[in-house]
Design a protein around this motif. Sequence first.
Motif, PDB file in Angstrom:
ATOM      1  N   VAL A 118       8.699  42.382   1.474  1.00  0.00           N
ATOM      2  CA  VAL A 118       8.845  41.743   0.171  1.00  0.00           C
ATOM      3  C   VAL A 118       7.499  41.199  -0.328  1.00  0.00           C
ATOM      4  CG1 VAL A 118       9.976  39.832  -1.003  1.00  0.00           C
ATOM      5  CG2 VAL A 118      11.269  41.215   0.608  1.00  0.00           C
ATOM      6  N   VAL A 119       6.796  40.493   0.540  1.00  0.00           N
ATOM      7  CA  VAL A 119       5.517  39.877   0.137  1.00  0.00           C
ATOM      8  C   VAL A 119       4.474  40.945  -0.255  1.00  0.00           C
ATOM      9  CG1 VAL A 119       3.626  38.373   0.887  1.00  0.00           C
ATOM     10  CG2 VAL A 119       5.991  37.793   1.457  1.00  0.00           C
ATOM     11  N   PRO A 120       4.353  42.068   0.500  1.00  0.00           N
ATOM     12  CA  PRO A 120       3.352  43.067   0.088  1.00  0.00           C
ATOM     13  C   PRO A 120       3.600  43.592  -1.329  1.00  0.00           C
ATOM     14  CG  PRO A 120       4.359  43.708   2.184  1.00  0.00           C
ATOM     15  CD  PRO A 120       5.013  42.441   1.768  1.00  0.00           C
ATOM     16  N   VAL A 121       4.885  43.732  -1.699  1.00  0.00           N
ATOM     17  CA  VAL A 121       5.205  44.210  -3.049  1.00  0.00           C
ATOM     18  C   VAL A 121       4.719  43.177  -4.075  1.00  0.00           C
ATOM     19  CG1 VAL A 121       7.115  44.808  -4.614  1.00  0.00           C
ATOM     20  CG2 VAL A 121       7.171  45.564  -2.230  1.00  0.00           C
ATOM     21  N   GLU A 122       4.875  41.897  -3.730  1.00  0.00           N
ATOM     22  CA  GLU A 122       4.399  40.833  -4.645  1.00  0.00           C
ATOM     23  C   GLU A 122       2.868  40.799  -4.697  1.00  0.00           C
ATOM     24  OE1 GLU A 122       5.981  38.955  -6.795  1.00  0.00           O
ATOM     25  OE2 GLU A 122       7.913  39.828  -6.241  1.00  0.00           O
ATOM     26  N   ILE A 123       2.220  41.110  -3.563  1.00  0.00           N
ATOM     27  CA  ILE A 123       0.741  41.163  -3.572  1.00  0.00           C
ATOM     28  C   ILE A 123       0.300  42.296  -4.506  1.00  0.00           C
ATOM     29  CG2 ILE A 123      -1.369  41.517  -2.195  1.00  0.00           C
ATOM     30  CD1 ILE A 123       0.154  40.407   0.249  1.00  0.00           C
ATOM     31  N   ALA A 124       1.019  43.414  -4.438  1.00  0.00           N
ATOM     32  CA  ALA A 124       0.683  44.555  -5.301  1.00  0.00           C
ATOM     33  C   ALA A 124       0.847  44.168  -6.776  1.00  0.00           C
ATOM     34  CB  ALA A 124       1.562  45.751  -4.952  1.00  0.00           C
ATOM     35  N   LYS A 125       1.938  43.433  -7.083  1.00  0.00           N
ATOM     36  CA  LYS A 125       2.163  42.999  -8.483  1.00  0.00           C
ATOM     37  C   LYS A 125       1.028  42.090  -8.929  1.00  0.00           C
ATOM     38  CE  LYS A 125       7.212  43.019  -8.589  1.00  0.00           C
ATOM     39  NZ  LYS A 125       8.308  42.125  -8.342  1.00  0.00           N
ATOM     40  N   ARG A 126       0.641  41.211  -8.019  1.00  0.00           N
ATOM     41  CA  ARG A 126      -0.452  40.272  -8.337  1.00  0.00           C
ATOM     42  C   ARG A 126      -1.739  41.053  -8.638  1.00  0.00           C
ATOM     43  NH1 ARG A 126      -3.295  35.683  -7.623  1.00  0.00           N
ATOM     44  NH2 ARG A 126      -4.491  35.403  -5.728  1.00  0.00           N
ATOM     45  N   ALA A 127      -1.993  42.083  -7.845  1.00  0.00           N
ATOM     46  CA  ALA A 127      -3.193  42.909  -8.074  1.00  0.00           C
ATOM     47  C   ALA A 127      -3.121  43.533  -9.473  1.00  0.00           C
ATOM     48  CB  ALA A 127      -3.295  43.996  -7.015  1.00  0.00           C
ATOM     49  N   GLU A 128      -1.930  44.070  -9.806  1.00  0.00           N
ATOM     50  CA  GLU A 128      -1.794  44.710 -11.128  1.00  0.00           C
ATOM     51  C   GLU A 128      -2.016  43.699 -12.261  1.00  0.00           C
ATOM     52  OE1 GLU A 128       2.012  46.499 -10.456  1.00  0.00           O
ATOM     53  OE2 GLU A 128       1.111  48.466 -10.024  1.00  0.00           O
ATOM     54  N   GLU A 129      -1.478  42.492 -12.070  1.00  0.00           N
ATOM     55  CA  GLU A 129      -1.659  41.458 -13.106  1.00  0.00           C
ATOM     56  C   GLU A 129      -3.147  41.108 -13.262  1.00  0.00           C
ATOM     57  OE1 GLU A 129       2.639  39.505 -12.056  1.00  0.00           O
ATOM     58  OE2 GLU A 129       0.848  38.255 -11.747  1.00  0.00           O
ATOM     59  N   GLU A 130      -3.825  40.957 -12.130  1.00  0.00           N
ATOM     60  CA  GLU A 130      -5.259  40.618 -12.188  1.00  0.00           C
ATOM     61  C   GLU A 130      -6.044  41.763 -12.832  1.00  0.00           C
ATOM     62  OE1 GLU A 130      -6.689  37.689 -11.576  1.00  0.00           O
ATOM     63  OE2 GLU A 130      -4.722  36.886 -11.063  1.00  0.00           O
ATOM     64  N   GLY A 146       5.784  50.843   6.126  1.00  0.00           N
ATOM     65  CA  GLY A 146       6.765  51.326   5.161  1.00  0.00           C
ATOM     66  C   GLY A 146       6.157  51.435   3.767  1.00  0.00           C
ATOM     67  N   ASP A 147       6.934  51.991   2.853  1.00  0.00           N
ATOM     68  CA  ASP A 147       6.434  52.151   1.478  1.00  0.00           C
ATOM     69  C   ASP A 147       6.136  50.806   0.820  1.00  0.00           C
ATOM     70  OD1 ASP A 147       5.944  54.107  -0.782  1.00  0.00           O
ATOM     71  OD2 ASP A 147       7.323  52.685  -1.732  1.00  0.00           O
ATOM     72  N   SER A 148       6.822  49.760   1.250  1.00  0.00           N
ATOM     73  CA  SER A 148       6.595  48.440   0.637  1.00  0.00           C
ATOM     74  C   SER A 148       5.164  47.975   0.847  1.00  0.00           C
ATOM     75  CB  SER A 148       7.509  47.381   1.249  1.00  0.00           C
ATOM     76  OG  SER A 148       8.791  47.860   1.376  1.00  0.00           O
ATOM     77  N   ILE A 149       4.549  48.387   1.950  1.00  0.00           N
ATOM     78  CA  ILE A 149       3.163  47.985   2.185  1.00  0.00           C
ATOM     79  C   ILE A 149       2.225  49.074   1.658  1.00  0.00           C
ATOM     80  CG2 ILE A 149       1.410  47.355   3.891  1.00  0.00           C
ATOM     81  CD1 ILE A 149       3.555  46.191   5.650  1.00  0.00           C
ATOM     82  N   ASP A 150       2.182  50.211   2.351  1.00  0.00           N
ATOM     83  CA  ASP A 150       1.179  51.228   2.000  1.00  0.00           C
ATOM     84  C   ASP A 150       1.393  51.803   0.603  1.00  0.00           C
ATOM     85  OD1 ASP A 150      -0.838  51.527   3.962  1.00  0.00           O
ATOM     86  OD2 ASP A 150       0.616  52.349   5.354  1.00  0.00           O
ATOM     87  N   GLY A 151       2.652  52.090   0.275  1.00  0.00           N
ATOM     88  CA  GLY A 151       2.927  52.694  -1.025  1.00  0.00           C
ATOM     89  C   GLY A 151       2.608  51.728  -2.157  1.00  0.00           C
ATOM     90  N   SER A 152       3.167  50.516  -2.073  1.00  0.00           N
ATOM     91  CA  SER A 152       2.991  49.544  -3.166  1.00  0.00           C
ATOM     92  C   SER A 152       1.515  49.220  -3.370  1.00  0.00           C
ATOM     93  CB  SER A 152       3.688  48.226  -2.858  1.00  0.00           C
ATOM     94  OG  SER A 152       5.004  48.451  -2.541  1.00  0.00           O
TER      95      SER A 152
END
Length: 500
Positions: free
Chosen positions: A34-46, A64-70
């Motif tokens: 869950v957290v890696p997906v939120e880190i990815a969102k944060r990156a996109e926002e920045e 899993g895809d939640s880390i590497d994919g996101s």
Amino acid sequence: MSLTYVTAKEAAALVNHNDNVGFSGFTHAGCPKVVPVEIAKRAEEEHAKGNPFKIGMFTGASTGDSIDGSLARANAVKFRTPYQTNKDMRNAINAVEHDPIQYFDMHLSQVAQEIRYGFLGGVDVAVVEACEVTESGEIVPTSGVGIMPTICRLAKKVIVELNDKVPAKMRGVHDLYELQDPPKRRHINIFEVQNRIGLEYVKVDPSKIYVVRTSEENEGSGFAPVDEITAKIGENVANFFVSELKKGNIPPTFLPIQSGVGNIANAVLASMAQNKDIPRFEVYTEVIQDAVLDMMQKGHISFASGCSLTLSNEAMDRFYRDLDFFKNKLVLRPSEISNNPGLVRRLGVIGINTALEADIFGNVNSTHVMGNMMMNGIGGSGDFTRSAYISIFVTPSTAKNGMISAIVPKVAHEDHSEHSVKVIVSEYGVADLRGKGTYARAEEIIENCAHPDYRPLLRDYLNLSKKGHTPQNLYACYDFHKAFLETGSMLNADFSKYKK
Ligand code: 0RQ
């Protein structure tokens, strides 16, 4: 003191641009989701605001895809090590024309110690999955460990995804131990596969823990059903073991088996189960896949030591249902122990890994398609191959509808050298390279493993320059690859032009 509970979004806000982040798990097993997906969102926002945001990534193996994919899709990765299998991560690693990810493909057993040595920079944040976390800072992993003890100890902040889909009864399955570093390293007290030397949990200062409650399913997809080719490869490996037992080369009680990840590895184990002449055996491996679970339940495998339960969701449910049965028969360890080359040699582990291609002298390429495109990485294959009692590489004889031969004159990238590779197995048979010189090795590989359509071409190559210890011809050795790149088929290689 009480633990700090945060939302996934709040946890992601603890990760900053340029941070090095360590993730728990090994394959999809035991990874935070869950957290890696939120880190990815944060990156996109920045990025949308025009700000840079990239992290360095340490993992146990693939995730899993939640880390590497996101994170790959969000262009949020500065560097990554080790092994990965995600399509988007792979594309980003190979996309040199864009902003490529610095990817270094390390032996899995070395990741934790190289982080400790300081070779890779520090660990700012650890993001780990747990089935239990206590007020005193005990964190119990879920189905995969990887580098979790090291990243939790070294990180300034430890974000724990407490997943209620994983029973807290998992406590007791793990044996968590970190090696001491040179010059103070001591022997490792594992002399039998089932020995335990560590704790059931990772213990850290609770003041650096941030807990995120989650309810996430295992990310495991199923295995492809065994097909004709993988079944034949499995049968060939099993028959090879039986003949080694009969010759007395393998003790009658058998030796621990390591088998890599994926469908072929799963099929090989299934074939061993079907062979009545193979006694009950133990597993000392990195990934425990579905076949191991089935074989434990049927009594073919007496004990399994690994780094992860890389199971389909169906098998994972079965594991949780029968946890009391499996708890006495299985242990999950950090990758520096599950893949430790010293232990592999001490225990006499027989290693079975997969090649993309092997050459006629026994060098193996497990990672690079046509020499330049990274597929996944070496994973633990080098940890086991170099130190194994017998090192085996398995591969179908051809790929891409027969247009690519897995047996080539010279590998386009070398992961495992002829000095470490003892046996190669395809659906056609077994090449036993032990005790053989280069010409005999080439014959063994061509006649027993190559696809019959490619054998005449490989013999032509071998006959080109019967010179020196290794009959390599540097003008012609990549003609299989050139033929594929230019015409779409290695079958169009033609060595007649080199004949005087
Ligand atoms: O591609 O699916 O697009 O057709 O490679 O090949 O035969 O399905 O086998 O899934 O086991 O993968 C070596 C990559 C094999 C893997 C490798 C194409 C083929 C197909 C996959 P498509 P298969 P697998 C465990 C220990 C690393 C070493 C190891 C791997 C796709 O097993 O990464 O064992 N191993 N580590 O068509 C071009 C060739 C090819 C080829 C196959 N010569 N050229 N493409 N393919 N051979 C890992 C851990 O430690 C966790």
